[in-house]
Design an enzyme around this catalytic site. Structure first.
Site, PDB file in Angstrom:
ATOM      1  N   CYS A  75      51.606  40.062  66.649  1.00  0.00           N
ATOM      2  CA  CYS A  75      50.237  39.751  66.235  1.00  0.00           C
ATOM      3  C   CYS A  75      49.247  40.653  66.962  1.00  0.00           C
ATOM      4  O   CYS A  75      49.323  40.832  68.182  1.00  0.00           O
ATOM      5  CB  CYS A  75      49.881  38.308  66.593  1.00  0.00           C
ATOM      6  SG  CYS A  75      50.732  37.075  65.632  1.00  0.00           S
ATOM      7  N   CYS A  99      55.769  35.204  67.877  1.00  0.00           N
ATOM      8  CA  CYS A  99      55.428  33.824  67.496  1.00  0.00           C
ATOM      9  C   CYS A  99      55.893  33.478  66.092  1.00  0.00           C
ATOM     10  O   CYS A  99      55.756  32.341  65.659  1.00  0.00           O
ATOM     11  CB  CYS A  99      53.917  33.583  67.612  1.00  0.00           C
ATOM     12  SG  CYS A  99      52.951  34.270  66.247  1.00  0.00           S
ATOM     13  N   CYS A 144      55.705  38.041  62.934  1.00  0.00           N
ATOM     14  CA  CYS A 144      55.466  38.412  64.337  1.00  0.00           C
ATOM     15  C   CYS A 144      56.743  38.175  65.142  1.00  0.00           C
ATOM     16  O   CYS A 144      57.325  37.081  65.097  1.00  0.00           O
ATOM     17  CB  CYS A 144      54.309  37.598  64.917  1.00  0.00           C
ATOM     18  SG  CYS A 144      54.118  37.811  66.707  1.00  0.00           S
TER      19      CYS A 144
END
Lengths: 293, 360, 193
Positions: A263, A241, A238
């Site tokens: 995500c 994150c 991602c």
């Protein structure tokens, strides 16, 4: 809301749905016909899920609604608002805080618990529909557990492509007896259904069917010994994150082939970022809103 | 370029609704339509909304049409969503259409018969020339009147029945099904089939009925009778124990007469297809009667070959609220599923390229 | 007259709370749940039994009761509005205080197993008495349910019912203000006590 019953549906309708839900739980994976009502949202927008949620929901519940994994997609916002208006229940975007989660097309990344219920919106409850359009006939096939046609279809895929070419709504066997449509979740999410601690309820409004998977129940994605089921996801981490194991959305960032992978489960992603996990594109997000577009 | 997160869904929805309200009102220099005007002057649209919304209430249908900017399916949907919230006070006795107050009645199978041919307010013989007088505003002179003699107009079927040439009404004491409470199941009885057709989409039934005329499910239909008028609705309240009239509904009824060669159990006689629709809706009632007859193919020992004869096909696709929902839901986000398809296609392409390269 | 006794004080939340108890009981066979607290149903109904019937039974279902429950019939008809079926084999819900022969109740069909009857069985106590060992969907590992008031040989009667799966009767056990459920999917063996 004035003029309407708690959670919109009248009590007689709720009883009808509740009776169907109990039978659905007692016969895991079997599609129970129910007298689906017209809802104030169109068929296809989640009328089945909404009716199931309305029949289940109580004043003490905390509701989360996601579409494509996100709490902020317009239809998720609209359904959350509907229950906010008609039932006045608390809502949340945090998976861990929710007691009832209504979803379209995803299962949250965080493992669900025993005290949670997940309600799936189902457009087409019949897993055999693409092989046999007649529901009178598919009903007979389920009665006899006659699922050879599906195995043949999957095997034809393998012969032709080397693997099964179904990437979402991948059919599953529930408790070794019923072939079931998991709803159009990506096959990536299928393993989460197996032995899930939470109760899984499925509502198909237009097709007038309810089905269920009790907690701790075997849910096997159809496969063959020499071609075991496997999941796919975009081969990236991602960008926001850094998660390397979540299901990703592919965002087109420019017209020169630029892509950002993030995500699909927005609550999961925000939780990771709040905990200090940062991806390679962290900070790239500007948060412009579509209301201004 | 920065990633633009799609946020503010809530405000986007509010803004969209505000814009919609403005667009619905249109140019404020033009006087606003009243629902009374719609009910009075767009009667055929109101009738269609009542039929497909399966709720007889011209005032609410007019409101729905106004709210939907004249989109008939959207308006029918508004009525359907409203009707599901209404409590049930009772069940009406079957309508007695033989006793209805007829304003139009035609038969194609006899030149004349008791009760006569009554053209009524029909477009049948209008020349389809745009009437620019209407654009300017036009108050028509009163149409000529003739006192009704009050006599019942006997159904044309009764004439055929005297000779035993047409099948009789099916008589049963069984409670009719109710597709608004009970999910469709197969085999579906004629009661449930007719209910589905009565609130089915006019365009769908029109196309299917038309297909039967062109050989897709050969029928040989004649219009035995079309009647349009007001029929009394009667209920028997348990506390009274006798029947009372609670009002009239405008309906259109069509009895379609079809040739039938007979079977092992039935002598040659005419069979019937039946249509009954709220309001003045001849096209729909006639199409309904054609499709009803087509769906009786199996019952009458005919070969089932055409779409209109396939009961499951017809019943599952007649409802325009269901159909429009499922077709239009494709515009909702599907990017999660599409992503999984993207990965699968990319993988398959990579494998295909690898196989090709290995072969070269 | 038993119809003078009230139903749920708040019909909407009363039914919702009880339904969630039954749903969880059905999803986790053998788990005990509180239901019907505060209800004062007519004899011989326990509060949990009455709550389950108020929650699930109405004019769209048929209900049959055994002779022992006859004194509560007026109350049930008044509060639930369910047509009473004389023949338990024709009923969607069967209310009993002693285990009927499960084979005489509606088991559904292979194509329509959901048409099977739900037996609401009032027993002397839940959480004590003979131990049943349960395994099947809803249970990560086999669980134990103690019931007082089931006849000897229940496990073999149940085994015949369970063997019909996906057909078969589902049971909601009620005692006092507690309930538990035995969906047809669960396998039961009697534990040595």
């Amino acid at each position: 809301m004035k003029g309407y019953n708690f959670a919109y549906l009248d009590e007689q309708t709720k009883r009808m749905i509740r009776r169907a839900l109990l039978k659905a739980v007692a016969i895991p994976g079997h599609q129970v016909p129910f007298g689906s009502r017209e809802m104030p949202l169109p068929y296809g927008w989640g009328t089945g899920g909404i009716q199931v949620t309305a029949a289940v929901l109580g004043e003490a519940d905390v509701l989360k609604v996601i579409d494509q994994g996100a709490d902020d997609t317009t239809n998720a916002v609209s359904i959350r608002r509907f229950f906010g208006r008609t039932a006045g229940v608390a809502t949340t975007t945090h998976t861990t805080e929710a007691t009832v989660i209504q979803t379209r097309h995803r299962i949250p990344e965080v493992a669900l618990r025993e005290d949670q219920i997940i309600v799936y919106q189902v457009p087409q409850p019949e897993p055999l529909s693409k092989l046999e359009p007649s529901r009178a006939e598919t009903r007979r096939m389920h009665g006899l557990a006659e699922y050879g046609a599906m195995h043949v279809k999957l095997y034809e895929d393998i012969t032709r492509f080397g693997h099964v070419a179904i990437s979402y709504d991948y059919p599953v066997m529930v408790n070794g007896r019923y072939l079931m449509a998991p709803s159009p979740i990506p096959a990536f999410d299928n393993p989460k259904m197996h032995m899930m601690p939470a109760l899984q309820l499925f509502g198909a409004g237009r097709e007038q069917r309810i089905y269920a998977v009790p907690p701790w129940t075997a849910v096997r994605s159809l496969d063959f010994e020499d071609h075991p089921f496997r999941t796919t996801r975009a081969p990236h981490a991602c960008g926001l994150c850094g998660a390397a194991d979540s299901y990703l959305d592919e965002v087109v960032t420019d017209d020169r082939g630029g892509r950002l992978f993030v995500c699909s489960d927005t609550d999961f992603c925000e939780g990771r970022r709040a905990a200090g996990h940062l991806g390679s594109e962290a900070g790239a997000e500007t948060g412009t809103d579509m209301a201004a577009e | 370029m920065a990633y633009v997160a799609v946020k503010g869904g809530e405000r986007a929805i509010d803004n969209a609704h505000a814009w919609l309200a403005e667009a619905r009102r249109g140019d404020t220099a033009v006087p606003e339509l009243t629902t009374a005007q719609i009910a009075a002057q767009l009667g055929r649209a109101v009738d269609r909304v009542m039929a497909e919304g399966s709720l007889y209430d011209p005032a609410l249908a007019a409101l729905a049409l106004k709210q939907a900017q004249g989109d008939v399916i959207e308006a029918a949907f508004l009525l359907r969503a409203y009707r599901t919230t209404l409590p049930r006070f009772g069940y009406a006795a079957p309508l007695d259409t033989a006793a209805m107050l007829v304003r139009r009645r035609v038969s194609a199978i006899y030149k004349d018969m008791p009760g006569g041919q009554i053209l009524g307010p029909t477009y049948d013989y209008t020349h389809r020339l745009l009437d620019f007088a209407l654009e300017a505003g036009f108050s028509p002179p009163s149409a000529p009147e003739m006192p009704a003699d009050g006599a019942e107009i006997p159904p044309v079927n009764a004439i055929l029945a005297q000779e035993g040439l047409v099948e009789g009404d099916a008589t049963t004491d069984a409670e009719p099904g109710d597709l608004t409470r009970t999910p469709l199941a197969f085999p579906a009885g004629r009661d449930v089939r007719l209910q589905t057709l009565a609130r089915g989409d006019e365009g769908f039934l029109l196309a299917l009925g038309y297909s039967t005329q062109r050989g897709w499910g050969g029928s040989h239909p004649f219009v035995g009778e079309i009647r349009v008028g007001e029929a009394a609705v009667a209920i028997t309240p348990p506390e009274l124990g006798f029947e009372i009239d609670i009002g009239d509904v405008a309906v259109t009824e069509c009895q379609m007469v079809n040739q039938f060669k007979g079977s092992k159990t039935a002598p040659p006689q005419f069979t019937r297809g039946y249509g009954l629709v709220f309001g003045h809706a001849e096209r729909k009632a006639m199409a309904m009667a054609l499709v009803d007859r087509a769906m009786r193919a199996e019952e009458l020992g005919e070969e089932v070959t055409a779409p209109a004869q396939n009961i499951e096909f017809v019943l599952y696709h007649a409802d325009n609220i269901e159909a429009t929902g499922f077709v239009e839901h494709l515009k909702l986000p599907h990017y999660v599923d599409f992503q999984s398809e993207l990965e699968t296609v990319r993988r398959m392409r990579a494998e295909a390229v690898a196989v090709k390269e290995a072969a070269e | 007259m038993s119809i003078d006794l009230p139903g749920f004080a708040d019909p909407v939340s009363g039914a919702q709370t009880c339904f969630r108890a039954v749903l969880d009981a059905m999803a986790r066979p053998g788990s005990l749940h509180a239901a019907g607290q505060g209800l004062t149903p007519p004899a011989p109904l326990d509060p949990a039994t009455a709550a389950v019937l108020l929650t699930l039974v109405d004019a769209d279902t048929t209900l049959a009761t055994d002779a022992a429950c006859a004194p509560a019939r007026d109350w049930l008809v008044f509060h639930c509005g369910a047509p009473l079926a004389a023949d338990p084999a024709a009923a969607a819900f069967v209310l009993a205080t002693a285990l009927p022969d499960l084979a005489t109740l509606r088991a559904g069909t292979d194509e329509g197993p959901e048409e099977a009857a739900t037996l609401v069985l009032q027993v002397a106590a839940l959480g004590r008495g003979a131990a049943l060992r349960l395994a099947g969907p809803g249970l990560r590992t086999p669980a134990t349910l103690r019931v007082e008031g089931l006849p000897e040989g229940f496990a073999s009667a149940w085994a015949r019912n369970h063997a019909l799966f996906p057909r078969g009767v589902d049971i909601i056990l009620c005692a006092g203000d507690q309930l538990a459920a035995l969906p047809r999917s669960v396998a039961i063996t009697e534990e040595a006590s």
